[in-house]
Design a protein around this motif. Sequence first.
Motif, PDB file in Angstrom:
ATOM      1  N   UNK A   5       0.818  -1.213   0.000  1.00 44.03           N
ATOM      2  CA  UNK A   5       0.000   0.000   0.000  1.00 44.03           C
ATOM      3  C   UNK A   5       0.851   1.262   0.000  1.00 44.03           C
ATOM      4  N   UNK A   6       1.940   1.226   0.727  1.00 45.92           N
ATOM      5  CA  UNK A   6       2.813   2.398   0.768  1.00 45.92           C
ATOM      6  C   UNK A   6       3.436   2.634  -0.597  1.00 45.92           C
ATOM      7  N   UNK A   7       3.831   1.566  -1.253  1.00 47.55           N
ATOM      8  CA  UNK A   7       4.407   1.698  -2.601  1.00 47.55           C
ATOM      9  C   UNK A   7       3.385   2.293  -3.558  1.00 47.55           C
ATOM     10  N   UNK A   8       2.147   1.863  -3.445  1.00 52.35           N
ATOM     11  CA  UNK A   8       1.092   2.421  -4.291  1.00 52.35           C
ATOM     12  C   UNK A   8       0.858   3.899  -3.972  1.00 52.35           C
ATOM     13  N   UNK A   9       0.944   4.241  -2.711  1.00 53.24           N
ATOM     14  CA  UNK A   9       0.788   5.633  -2.315  1.00 53.24           C
ATOM     15  C   UNK A   9       1.937   6.470  -2.888  1.00 53.24           C
ATOM     16  N   UNK A  10       3.161   5.922  -2.842  1.00 58.11           N
ATOM     17  CA  UNK A  10       4.311   6.621  -3.422  1.00 58.11           C
ATOM     18  C   UNK A  10       4.103   6.823  -4.923  1.00 58.11           C
ATOM     19  N   UNK A  11       3.594   5.780  -5.580  1.00 56.14           N
ATOM     20  CA  UNK A  11       3.322   5.867  -7.006  1.00 56.14           C
ATOM     21  C   UNK A  11       2.314   6.973  -7.277  1.00 56.14           C
ATOM     22  N   UNK A  12       1.261   7.021  -6.504  1.00 53.38           N
ATOM     23  CA  UNK A  12       0.234   8.048  -6.676  1.00 53.38           C
ATOM     24  C   UNK A  12       0.829   9.450  -6.518  1.00 53.38           C
ATOM     25  N   UNK A  13       1.642   9.621  -5.488  1.00 52.92           N
ATOM     26  CA  UNK A  13       2.222  10.934  -5.215  1.00 52.92           C
ATOM     27  C   UNK A  13       3.182  11.392  -6.304  1.00 52.92           C
ATOM     28  N   UNK A  14       3.897  10.460  -6.928  1.00 57.84           N
ATOM     29  CA  UNK A  14       4.953  10.839  -7.856  1.00 57.84           C
ATOM     30  C   UNK A  14       4.648  10.486  -9.309  1.00 57.84           C
ATOM     31  N   UNK A  41      12.168  -0.290  -3.360  1.00 50.77           N
ATOM     32  CA  UNK A  41      12.624   0.619  -2.301  1.00 50.77           C
ATOM     33  C   UNK A  41      11.766   0.491  -1.043  1.00 50.77           C
ATOM     34  N   UNK A  42      10.468   0.345  -1.229  1.00 49.46           N
ATOM     35  CA  UNK A  42       9.574   0.207  -0.081  1.00 49.46           C
ATOM     36  C   UNK A  42       9.849  -1.102   0.661  1.00 49.46           C
ATOM     37  N   UNK A  43      10.100  -2.154  -0.070  1.00 48.77           N
ATOM     38  CA  UNK A  43      10.434  -3.440   0.560  1.00 48.77           C
ATOM     39  C   UNK A  43      11.725  -3.337   1.365  1.00 48.77           C
ATOM     40  N   UNK A  44      12.734  -2.697   0.791  1.00 45.96           N
ATOM     41  CA  UNK A  44      13.980  -2.502   1.532  1.00 45.96           C
ATOM     42  C   UNK A  44      13.751  -1.664   2.785  1.00 45.96           C
ATOM     43  N   UNK A  45      12.924  -0.645   2.683  1.00 45.80           N
ATOM     44  CA  UNK A  45      12.638   0.186   3.852  1.00 45.80           C
ATOM     45  C   UNK A  45      11.976  -0.639   4.950  1.00 45.80           C
ATOM     46  N   UNK A  77       4.185 -15.082  -9.382  1.00 46.14           N
ATOM     47  CA  UNK A  77       5.564 -14.734  -9.734  1.00 46.14           C
ATOM     48  C   UNK A  77       5.835 -13.273  -9.372  1.00 46.14           C
ATOM     49  N   UNK A  78       4.892 -12.399  -9.692  1.00 47.32           N
ATOM     50  CA  UNK A  78       5.058 -10.969  -9.379  1.00 47.32           C
ATOM     51  C   UNK A  78       5.222 -10.759  -7.877  1.00 47.32           C
ATOM     52  N   UNK A  79       4.392 -11.402  -7.090  1.00 49.42           N
ATOM     53  CA  UNK A  79       4.456 -11.222  -5.637  1.00 49.42           C
ATOM     54  C   UNK A  79       5.755 -11.797  -5.076  1.00 49.42           C
ATOM     55  N   UNK A  80       6.101 -13.005  -5.492  1.00 46.91           N
ATOM     56  CA  UNK A  80       7.332 -13.613  -4.975  1.00 46.91           C
ATOM     57  C   UNK A  80       8.572 -12.831  -5.385  1.00 46.91           C
ATOM     58  N   UNK A  81       8.614 -12.380  -6.608  1.00 46.25           N
ATOM     59  CA  UNK A  81       9.819 -11.718  -7.125  1.00 46.25           C
ATOM     60  C   UNK A  81       9.887 -10.247  -6.717  1.00 46.25           C
ATOM     61  N   UNK A  82       8.816  -9.496  -6.925  1.00 43.27           N
ATOM     62  CA  UNK A  82       8.866  -8.045  -6.694  1.00 43.27           C
ATOM     63  C   UNK A  82       8.514  -7.639  -5.264  1.00 43.27           C
TER      64      UNK A  82
END
Length: 129
Positions: free
Chosen positions: A2-11, A31-35, A81-86
């Motif tokens: 959700x945070x990644x989606x929020x970042x996407x929305x903002x930028x 980046x959000x996963x690393x955070x 695959x998307x969930x496991x990889x990304x």
Amino acid sequence: MQIALWQLYRKISMLKTVATFSSWLFRIVERECYRLFRIRNSENIDSGFDFDSLKTAYTDIDLKIDLINAILVLPIIYREVLILRDIREYSSPEVADQLGINVEAVKSRLHRARMLIKEKINSRKLSSF
């Protein structure tokens, strides 16, 4: 996620070309996963991340809903695959082992998943005009 989606929305206005959307989205999620990984390791959090504690001030929730729906409507072979990889950041060989497929299939499915999400978002953008 959700945070990644929020970042996407903002930028989203910073995106120069639609062709770079999938790699741009991947970098935001990465980046959000690393955070989150750093937070969990530094504070030894055993439970999941508490998204309810975040301050959210969405003025347009449509983009968030579209992204979530685009991921949810992916066929299962692409979604997993998307969930496991990304999202979970497994390597391609790890994903291949877990799903019982070869690395080339992982790469192909991941690419297809990203393209399907991109198409879904682009069709939504065009229909809103």
